[in-house]
Motif scaffolding. Sequence first.
Motif, PDB file in Angstrom:
ATOM      1  N   THR A   1       0.845  -1.185   0.000  1.00  0.00           N
ATOM      2  CA  THR A   1       0.000   0.000   0.000  1.00  0.00           C
ATOM      3  C   THR A   1       0.889   1.246   0.000  1.00  0.00           C
ATOM      4  OG1 THR A   1      -1.457  -1.284   1.374  1.00  0.00           O
ATOM      5  CG2 THR A   1      -1.943   1.056   1.216  1.00  0.00           C
ATOM      6  N   ALA A   2       0.487   2.240  -0.744  1.00  0.00           N
ATOM      7  CA  ALA A   2       1.281   3.471  -0.828  1.00  0.00           C
ATOM      8  C   ALA A   2       1.391   4.110   0.547  1.00  0.00           C
ATOM      9  CB  ALA A   2       0.616   4.436  -1.797  1.00  0.00           C
ATOM     10  N   PRO A   3       2.544   4.697   0.852  1.00  0.00           N
ATOM     11  CA  PRO A   3       2.708   5.302   2.166  1.00  0.00           C
ATOM     12  C   PRO A   3       1.764   6.484   2.352  1.00  0.00           C
ATOM     13  CG  PRO A   3       4.512   5.913   0.721  1.00  0.00           C
ATOM     14  CD  PRO A   3       3.712   4.885  -0.001  1.00  0.00           C
ATOM     15  N   SER A   4       1.328   6.674   3.541  1.00  0.00           N
ATOM     16  CA  SER A   4       0.466   7.828   3.795  1.00  0.00           C
ATOM     17  C   SER A   4       0.992   8.593   4.995  1.00  0.00           C
ATOM     18  CB  SER A   4      -0.957   7.369   4.069  1.00  0.00           C
ATOM     19  OG  SER A   4      -0.962   6.517   5.188  1.00  0.00           O
ATOM     20  N   HIS A   5       0.767   9.907   4.981  1.00  0.00           N
ATOM     21  CA  HIS A   5       1.208  10.758   6.080  1.00  0.00           C
ATOM     22  C   HIS A   5       0.137  10.819   7.157  1.00  0.00           C
ATOM     23  CE1 HIS A   5       4.673  11.826   3.857  1.00  0.00           C
ATOM     24  NE2 HIS A   5       4.007  12.410   2.896  1.00  0.00           N
ATOM     25  N   HIS A   6       0.388  11.581   8.165  1.00  0.00           N
ATOM     26  CA  HIS A   6      -0.582  11.854   9.240  1.00  0.00           C
ATOM     27  C   HIS A   6      -1.044  10.597   9.952  1.00  0.00           C
ATOM     28  CE1 HIS A   6      -0.657  15.896   7.745  1.00  0.00           C
ATOM     29  NE2 HIS A   6      -1.012  15.459   6.562  1.00  0.00           N
ATOM     30  N   ASN A   7      -0.156   9.682  10.163  1.00  0.00           N
ATOM     31  CA  ASN A   7      -0.553   8.498  10.925  1.00  0.00           C
ATOM     32  C   ASN A   7      -0.259   8.698  12.398  1.00  0.00           C
ATOM     33  OD1 ASN A   7      -1.647   6.643   9.035  1.00  0.00           O
ATOM     34  ND2 ASN A   7       0.390   6.518   8.138  1.00  0.00           N
ATOM     35  N   ASP A   8      -0.712   7.741  13.203  1.00  0.00           N
ATOM     36  CA  ASP A   8      -0.474   7.862  14.634  1.00  0.00           C
ATOM     37  C   ASP A   8       1.017   7.907  14.932  1.00  0.00           C
ATOM     38  OD1 ASP A   8      -3.099   7.849  15.084  1.00  0.00           O
ATOM     39  OD2 ASP A   8      -3.245   5.737  15.649  1.00  0.00           O
TER      40      ASP A   8
ATOM     41  N   LYS B   1       7.506  17.714  11.229  1.00  0.00           N
ATOM     42  CA  LYS B   1       7.198  16.337  11.629  1.00  0.00           C
ATOM     43  C   LYS B   1       5.728  15.978  11.450  1.00  0.00           C
ATOM     44  CE  LYS B   1       6.579  16.810  16.599  1.00  0.00           C
ATOM     45  NZ  LYS B   1       7.149  16.590  17.905  1.00  0.00           N
ATOM     46  N   LYS B   2       4.875  17.004  11.284  1.00  0.00           N
ATOM     47  CA  LYS B   2       3.465  16.659  11.043  1.00  0.00           C
ATOM     48  C   LYS B   2       3.301  15.990   9.676  1.00  0.00           C
ATOM     49  CE  LYS B   2       1.732  21.182   9.422  1.00  0.00           C
ATOM     50  NZ  LYS B   2       3.008  21.866   9.256  1.00  0.00           N
ATOM     51  N   ASP B   3       4.223  16.272   8.770  1.00  0.00           N
ATOM     52  CA  ASP B   3       4.129  15.670   7.437  1.00  0.00           C
ATOM     53  C   ASP B   3       5.201  14.625   7.150  1.00  0.00           C
ATOM     54  OD1 ASP B   3       1.933  17.227   6.533  1.00  0.00           O
ATOM     55  OD2 ASP B   3       3.274  18.955   6.399  1.00  0.00           O
ATOM     56  N   TYR B   4       6.284  14.665   7.919  1.00  0.00           N
ATOM     57  CA  TYR B   4       7.416  13.779   7.612  1.00  0.00           C
ATOM     58  C   TYR B   4       7.904  13.079   8.874  1.00  0.00           C
ATOM     59  CZ  TYR B   4       7.394  16.982   3.653  1.00  0.00           C
ATOM     60  OH  TYR B   4       7.002  17.730   2.595  1.00  0.00           O
ATOM     61  N   SER B   5       8.607  11.981   8.648  1.00  0.00           N
ATOM     62  CA  SER B   5       9.308  11.328   9.772  1.00  0.00           C
ATOM     63  C   SER B   5      10.757  11.764   9.670  1.00  0.00           C
ATOM     64  CB  SER B   5       9.206   9.813   9.646  1.00  0.00           C
ATOM     65  OG  SER B   5       7.846   9.445   9.528  1.00  0.00           O
ATOM     66  N   ILE B   6      11.299  12.216  10.769  1.00  0.00           N
ATOM     67  CA  ILE B   6      12.626  12.846  10.713  1.00  0.00           C
ATOM     68  C   ILE B   6      13.620  12.112  11.610  1.00  0.00           C
ATOM     69  CG2 ILE B   6      13.882  14.984  11.274  1.00  0.00           C
ATOM     70  CD1 ILE B   6      11.158  16.406  10.480  1.00  0.00           C
TER      71      ILE B   6
ATOM     72  N   LYS C   1       8.731  15.365  -1.995  1.00  0.00           N
ATOM     73  CA  LYS C   1       7.703  14.701  -1.181  1.00  0.00           C
ATOM     74  C   LYS C   1       8.190  13.369  -0.598  1.00  0.00           C
ATOM     75  CE  LYS C   1       3.993  17.353  -2.402  1.00  0.00           C
ATOM     76  NZ  LYS C   1       4.226  18.565  -1.698  1.00  0.00           N
ATOM     77  N   PRO C   2       9.262  13.415   0.162  1.00  0.00           N
ATOM     78  CA  PRO C   2       9.731  12.159   0.765  1.00  0.00           C
ATOM     79  C   PRO C   2       8.828  11.776   1.937  1.00  0.00           C
ATOM     80  CG  PRO C   2      11.007  13.967   1.630  1.00  0.00           C
ATOM     81  CD  PRO C   2      10.039  14.572   0.637  1.00  0.00           C
TER      82      PRO C   2
END
Lengths: 273, 221
Positions: A14-21, A216-221, A187-188
């Motif tokens: 499944t394509a990655p999605s942002h805004h997860n827990d 960090k709300k949109d990306y994992s850093i 858009k990484p």
Amino acid sequence: MVTALKERTTMDVTAPSHHNDRLESILSVNNLQIFYGEKRAVNGISMEIEKNSVTALIGPSGCGKSTFLRSINRMNDLIPGSYAKGEIIYEGLNILAEDINVTALRKEIGMVFQKPNPFPKSIYENITHALKFAGIKKKSKLDEIVEESLRNAALWDEVKDRLHSSAYSLSGGQQQRLCIARTIAMKPNVILLDEPASALDPISNAKVEDLIVDLKKDYSIVIVTHNMQQASRISDKTAFFLNGDLIEYDRTEKIFTNPSVEKTEEYISGRFG
Amino acid sequence: MFMNTRSNFDESLKELKSLQLKMADEAETAIKNAMLSLLNQDIELANKVINNDNIIDDLEYEIHEKALMLIAMQSPVAKDLRRLHVALRVSSEVERLGDIAVNIAKSVVHIGDEKHLKELIDIPRMMEMALEMLTEAITAFYAEDPALAKKCAEKDDQVDKMFGELVKELLTYIPQNPDFTNQIIQLAFVCRFIERIADHSTNIAENVVYLETGKRFNLNK
């Protein structure tokens, strides 16, 4: 998107999605060992990197933290004699596998380096260069991404009237934010930062730190830093490395107030390193 | 394997601790003198306790200044940070102990040279127990010994019980001895002050446990 990472796989992911827990992992590291020829720089570490959070890697020089960071988007491939064992699982795939498409991987896992390294081009072209390479040619689309990326990198207001000036005309702090804008334009999912503020003045440093927390709300850093205060200010979790081992990995608040391992306490309180 | 890289900071922490011990010593002496002044009805000694309180106040100010300066300049974390936090808290507890010595001394002045209604036996016993707690709390703080800190706090209940019984007994004397009302009330106050010494000692003990473990314990239950 992710299937492009693996050139010879039919695995349906499944394509990655942002805004997860917060607590969901974006990367699972299992018994990762990294070698430079005979020398082992990372000794079999395992850890989960959380989605939409900032993970700081700390430890004295030579502890393996930067080596580990670079392995997450296969930058170590560029070092002759370097190889890795174990797994880094991203979106169900081991990104260390030989058949991973490294170019596609680096689109999803971007990196910003210690010293700002803009291309010798205009501010605008610094952002659009990789986009064009990725097939985006339409001017209106490029304009839109340039503005969005520069806004997200908290640089738009400072450069909007001189987008076609050389990137070298920017200050060090602005250049570093341009490099971050260039990274997020692709858009990484994950952004790797290798001491991104160590060459900056305090004001630029503070801007970059604020930016990292906003992103960090949109990306994992994942960030490598030698600055303990920076790790404590901006990260959610902190991993302490020493001599290639992961000594302690916990919530940043815990690490900086009451770490579980004495060696961590000694390091963060400046008793060695 | 690794050299200590923060010898200047460690030296400053040592200096801070000696100041704290000096302050605790001053407060302990003030309480003992206040008690002696009560037993011997020594107004001069009571006034000395009252006048010397500024020494303890000044030490608290100096400790707070040093601790805040170290927080600002040295970016302490983990146990270093707790140590400075505890320095601020314990010095405030000790400052209150100094105030208690002053309060006892003021009661001595209020009683003046009026002959004691009866020989003071239980009040010195209660004071002895509270002072024992204080000494243990300070020793635990010096040695950073949470086990001793917990042992000290266990005595608080006995002091509380003694306080309740003593005040009850003192108040029964008033109807038969209305002329001694002021003295009896002052002695009841002294009992209350001694009970507070035990409470502050327990608070110091709690800070020792926090310093060592990073966890808050309410030892005063």
